[in-house]
Design an enzyme around this catalytic site. Sequence first.
Site, PDB file in Angstrom:
ATOM      1  N   ASP A  99      -6.502  11.739  29.678  1.00  0.00           N
ATOM      2  CA  ASP A  99      -7.509  11.002  30.445  1.00  0.00           C
ATOM      3  C   ASP A  99      -7.225  11.038  31.942  1.00  0.00           C
ATOM      4  O   ASP A  99      -8.038  10.566  32.737  1.00  0.00           O
ATOM      5  CB  ASP A  99      -7.548   9.539  29.989  1.00  0.00           C
ATOM      6  CG  ASP A  99      -8.305   9.350  28.689  1.00  0.00           C
ATOM      7  OD1 ASP A  99      -9.005  10.289  28.262  1.00  0.00           O
ATOM      8  OD2 ASP A  99      -8.201   8.258  28.090  1.00  0.00           O
TER       9      ASP A  99
ATOM     10  N   ASP B   3     -13.669  10.879  19.718  1.00  0.00           N
ATOM     11  CA  ASP B   3     -12.622  10.060  20.340  1.00  0.00           C
ATOM     12  C   ASP B   3     -11.968   9.144  19.308  1.00  0.00           C
ATOM     13  O   ASP B   3     -12.516   8.902  18.219  1.00  0.00           O
ATOM     14  CB  ASP B   3     -13.231   9.229  21.476  1.00  0.00           C
ATOM     15  CG  ASP B   3     -12.262   9.027  22.636  1.00  0.00           C
ATOM     16  OD1 ASP B   3     -11.041   9.136  22.427  1.00  0.00           O
ATOM     17  OD2 ASP B   3     -12.739   8.758  23.755  1.00  0.00           O
TER      18      ASP B   3
END
Length: 755
Positions: free
Chosen positions: A555, A491
């Site tokens: 997301d 990430d």
Amino acid sequence: MADNAETGGAFAQSEHGDAVAGDEMAMQQHGPVPAHDPAEDNVGEHQFFELRAAGTLVAIEATHGMRPIILYAGPDLPGVAAKDLALLATRQHAPGSASVPLRGSILNEIGTGISGPSGLVAHRAGQDWAIDLRIEQVQTVGENAIAIHCHDTNVAVASCHRLAIDPETGVLTCSTSIENHGKDKLELDWCAALCLPLDQRLDRVLSFTGRWSGEFEIEQIDAFQGSIVRENKAGRTSHDAFPGGFAVAADTSETRGLAVGYHLAWSGNHRLRIDRHSDGRSLVQMGEMTFPGEIRLGRGESYRSPDFIAAWSEDGLNGVSQRFHDYVRGSVMGPRSLRKPRPVHYNTWEAVYFNHDTDTLIELAEAAAAVGAERFVLDDGWFGSRRHDGAGLGDWWVSEEVYPEGLHPIVNRVKELGMEFGLWFEPEMVNPDSDLYRAHPDWVLQAEGVEAVPFRGQLTLDLTKPEVFDYLFGKITQLVSTYGIAYIKWDMNRDTNHPGSSGRGAMHRQTLAVYRLFEQLREAHPELEIESCSSGGGRADFGIMRHADRIWTSDNNDARQRQAIQRGATHFLPLRVLGSHVGPKRCHVTGREFSMVFRVASAVFGHMGLELDLRDESPHDLKVLKAGIALYKDHRQLIHTGRFLRLASPSHTNLIGCVSQDQGEAIFSYAKLETEVATLPQRVHFAGLDPERTYRLRLIWPPHNPSISYPSIVDAAELLGEGRVFSGAALMGHGIQPPLTFPDTCLFYHLEADI
């Protein structure tokens, strides 16, 4: 590593030292070269080169002592010679302009006299800025690759322009290297890979923008005069300024018409610009956007631009996307992407967030395995003091407070259940509230005297420092070895606003260091797979895909919005790499609720995964989920290797499909996202089938009759049973009437050719 290190690319294996002549030649002073060379008046004296492969032609004029010129780039023109194209493009003096036509060059340097933005801006303390590169040597590699070595002896600057057409896909890859042959440092402010001429018929531009949880939104710009500029200095590919776009003709659609797609294979800062000049010429250029003084070349040092990628098709947007998809699978990712089917993920994030507990996670692993998951990924919250998002980043050791026995109980149970184990990292970031930062506050990128921009309570580590790089590699590789980690979710959750190192801009070197860390981990663990996540789709590009196996597309797990996000992403990226998850009933981004049937349907066309608390789902919904996962497994080979199609349909719907390479099988997804104005929906027209063959048509999802009134075509054609046989011509030319359904309903049609 020097701050001008080359970025590699299509000619990464070639000897870069051969790109330019020696310094003694560079320092010869011949004076400025006129903007117009009389020899250019006689086309017959010129040398021409034609790069041809897989339906693409790039015609180049490249004569010793002259400027390199791209005469044509687009769909192949069989039997056409480059010299004829040069003659056909003959221009003349126009009142109010230069006395002779200016033809420019591959970079349209300032020294060429071309009006409009140059593809190369460099100087030495304000001097030597009127660069005019002339050809010294041309090297060809077969029929589909060329390296053009140029030199400006007046300012002692050399260049090498590399262009190659992929023989399997027809995709063009090109880059430019600049080398300083002067004794003083050369400040390189801008270097595009090339200035690509666009066909004058391409008068519409599709640009890709968006935001967090709303990636890959398409912005259409019709015919214009002037410039379109999209810049990004987020330190990653970004959510709002994707480094790519399409130029299309007025009548181009998804399935027909002339189109070109272009993309910069780079995961750092970038600039895209399209210029339409008053003389009718249009150019697109892309390159790395650097900070002032970031690229400063000493004598003998060079800089190589990121690769510019382009593909053309006369079969509409789909034709370009299909070339990109094949190129990513075959040339960008290579054999590693095809080693095994894409396993169904279970990701823990939206199930537990930071509330980690060994017993709970084992329970979730068992529930995931029961519905068919093949990989279990433990997300954020397992390390250091990471009980919330404001602490612990950088402390890459398992939290003894949360996991007194380490991760072994979870990992062992996951593997007993037949699943792979994956783990979340955010290597490039550090929280000020961490042991690492307290020990090494000087390990972060920063602009001296400038206050850091607050962003999610974290700062960006300086990977250009060897000690930082070595620390991260050591911690990650130890964990991979200790737990037998098969998968890393990598990430990156903030922009890097002030990427300074030792007082200089460093985002170029930082991006290369990230690539190098990926590769060093791969060398140490050849079977390790890595996902590129950056607050969702904030780092999704061909540059990172040379090192990663999967993109976390967004997301946002809202099943309705995912239809549009994933459709946008498919303009460049194949379904095989697009992470798409079944989220919770209530989406935490939008607050909307969706049925399990629809959540599953929105996740199948991609690399399918799950990201929800399975303990909250009803037995019925778990049964539906298990059926959806089984369906994905049955058809993932077709979805991931078939010819992908986006098809025209009303704005409240989404119609996409995959057709096998031999046209023997197909699966189409038809999603209804809102109610229609008409009383009944429009017919669905399939594409990509063989009109001469017949196909058995069945409805394979949802696992019930979705029609809100009866009877419907579902009953008449027995679509939930044996189905009916129709010709490809009828299914494409006439189409099929879909049943009347509620919004947020998605139908999967399966077609199999009769033998």
